[in-house]
Each structure stands twice: as C-alpha cells, then as structure tokens.
Design an enzyme around this catalytic site. Structure first.
Site, PDB file in Angstrom:
ATOM      1  N   GLU A 234       0.842  -1.196   0.000  1.00  0.00           N
ATOM      2  CA  GLU A 234       0.000   0.000   0.000  1.00  0.00           C
ATOM      3  C   GLU A 234       0.880   1.250   0.000  1.00  0.00           C
ATOM      4  OE1 GLU A 234      -3.464   1.823   2.987  1.00  0.00           O
ATOM      5  OE2 GLU A 234      -1.863   0.563   3.779  1.00  0.00           O
TER       6      GLU A 234
ATOM      7  N   LYS B 247     -10.025   2.961  -1.075  1.00  0.00           N
ATOM      8  CA  LYS B 247     -10.059   2.343   0.254  1.00  0.00           C
ATOM      9  C   LYS B 247     -11.263   2.833   1.058  1.00  0.00           C
ATOM     10  CE  LYS B 247      -6.983   1.657   4.264  1.00  0.00           C
ATOM     11  NZ  LYS B 247      -5.690   2.079   4.841  1.00  0.00           N
TER      12      LYS B 247
ATOM     13  N   CYS C 296      -5.289  -3.030   3.413  1.00  0.00           N
ATOM     14  CA  CYS C 296      -4.753  -2.854   4.769  1.00  0.00           C
ATOM     15  C   CYS C 296      -5.828  -2.893   5.866  1.00  0.00           C
ATOM     16  CB  CYS C 296      -3.931  -1.566   4.823  1.00  0.00           C
ATOM     17  SG  CYS C 296      -2.745  -1.522   6.210  1.00  0.00           S
TER      18      CYS C 296
END
Length: 269
Positions: free
Chosen positions: A41, A114, A151
C-alpha cells in the site's frame, strides 16, 4: 494452479526510486512466470517523519509513476502479468484517495478507493485521505476470481464476506501494517480468519522498513499459512490451487450454511 508473487519493500520519499523498485519486482515476477504480483500500500511515496507527504506527492493515474509501470507491463516477459498496488491520487478538498489499482498489458483493469481509513492506534489517515464509497470489484486472473481489499479493511469482516458472496475465491490485500504491541499477531490472526471464514485464499503484501512490519503472507482457504516473508525486502512466491478451494468449500460449507444476509455498504458511513 495460479502462481502469485508478493513484492515486499520499504517505500521511500522519492517516487522515482519507488517506481524503479516496482519495475524491478515486476521484472523478477515476470522471470518467475507469475500470474499475479501484489505490491504494498502507498507505494508512490512515504516518509515516516512527514505524514502529509502522501498528499503532496499524489499523482493522477495519467501521471509519470503509473505511466512508467503501464509502459513496462506491455513488454515481455511482463505480458499477461497482473500487478496490484495502492497509490495516492488527488481528490477534493486538498485531500487524496488511497487507490488500489490492478494493471495488465498496459491497461488499468480495476480501481478501488479504500473504504476503511486507518483512524486507530493514534493514527489518523483521514487527515489526508478521503474514503471511498463503493464496494470493490472482482477481477479474474488465471481462472480465479479475486476480491480487492486494502490494509485496515482486514479488520472489517463484512467486506471480506461480501466479496466472497460476490464470487471471490482469493482476497488480495496490499498493506502497510504499522508496527506496535501485538500488531504482528493481529496481522496473522486476521488474515487467517478472513481466509478460513470465507474459504478463500488470502494474499497480502506488506510494506517493510522502519514503520511497518512486512510479513507478507499467503493463507489457504482452511487458514493454513502456506508462504510468508520476514521483516526485510523480499519477493515471495506461492501457488494457489483451485482444488484446495473446492475441497475447503466442500468440507466446510460456511458460505452455503450462513443465516445472515449479504453485507451491504451503508451510505454516508
């Protein structure tokens, strides 16, 4: 069998150096004849002493960072290799999106902004980043359907379950998992749980370096860790077997036995 490569490295403040590293890992994965390369990421730029760098260094998808990778992906031995990573791209209000992209043969196959921003353990990702508002898409690589996560998404089982019910057989997760008490244990526990409870492979590439743990990992659909890296730069190779997914879903039919409805994204959250 699907061959995956996980490229673990420490992201630097200069995007040019990070692009060089990504290109080298792509070349190595190509020589290994991998079908998929997963990078961490935030690979465009990072500085642990300057959290605002992600905002100042953001580039649009037609900027020079992604352009270099797209150009390389058009040439042998990289043709046919799918590459996933997260980059920061400009958004509104002087903020950015943390964007997962999938590249192959000079094209961007998929994008995912995200959903869950890392506002935890004294961090505040939302200071610089805008959250996404769409469930990530599935893409197909080497005959398997891949669901995309990033993540901190790992801590939210609803997303992984939604992707599995949408048809994902593999959960792919670029990450920059921050060091701290019990954090390495959380990382492995959550990856194994997301894989096992959804009878999917979990493929997670972590950034290493001063701030983040590394520990890239591949977990099979019954929660068994089949490959892992340590804390330093590495290219990890593993094979994903469709027969293992079929076996897991036959002996442990949790997706068929569930009693709860398909998770939906709550608007405005």
């Amino acid at each position: 069998m699907m061959k995956v490569a996980l490229g673990q490295f420490a992201v630097r403040p200069e995007w040019q150096r990070n692009a060089d590293t990504c290109l080298e890992l792509m070349a190595q994965a190509g020589r290994e004849r991998a079908d998929l390369l997963v990078l961490p990421e935030g690979v465009l730029a990072r500085d642990i002493t300057d959290p605002d760098l992600v905002r100042r260094s953001a580039q649009p998808l037609d900027g020079p960072f992604v352009a270099r990778l797209l150009q390389a992906s058009r040439s042998a031995p990289l043709t046919g290799l799918t590459v996933m990573m997260c980059v920061h791209v400009p958004a509104a209000n002087d903020k950015v999106f943390n964007l997962l992209i999938a590249l192959r043969d000079g094209q961007i196959l998929a994008q995912y902004r995200k959903l869950h921003l890392y506002d935890a353990f004294s961090a505040q990702e939302s200071a610089n980043v805008m959250p996404g508002d769409e469930v990530p898409p599935l893409i197909e690589v080497a005959g398997l359907k891949l669901g995309l996560m990033t993540c901190y998404d790992l801590r939210f089982p609803e997303l992984a379950r939604r992707l599995a019910l949408d048809g994902a057989e593999v959960l792919v997760l670029p990450a920059a998992w921050v060091k701290g008490p019990l954090k390495e244990a959380h990382w492995e526990l959550l990856l194994r749980a997301r894989a096992l409870e959804n009878t999917c492979y979990a493929v997670a590439a972590g950034e290493c370096g001063e701030r983040n743990i590394g520990h890239s990992m591949v977990v099979d659909p019954l929660g068994v860790v089949v490959a892992r890296a340590a804390e330093s730069p590495a290219l990890l190779i593993a094979a994903l077997d469709p027969a293992r997914i079929a076996h897991a879903r036959r002996v442990l039919p949790v997706l068929a036995n569930r009693r709860f409805a398909r998770p939906e994204l709550e608007p405005g959250r």
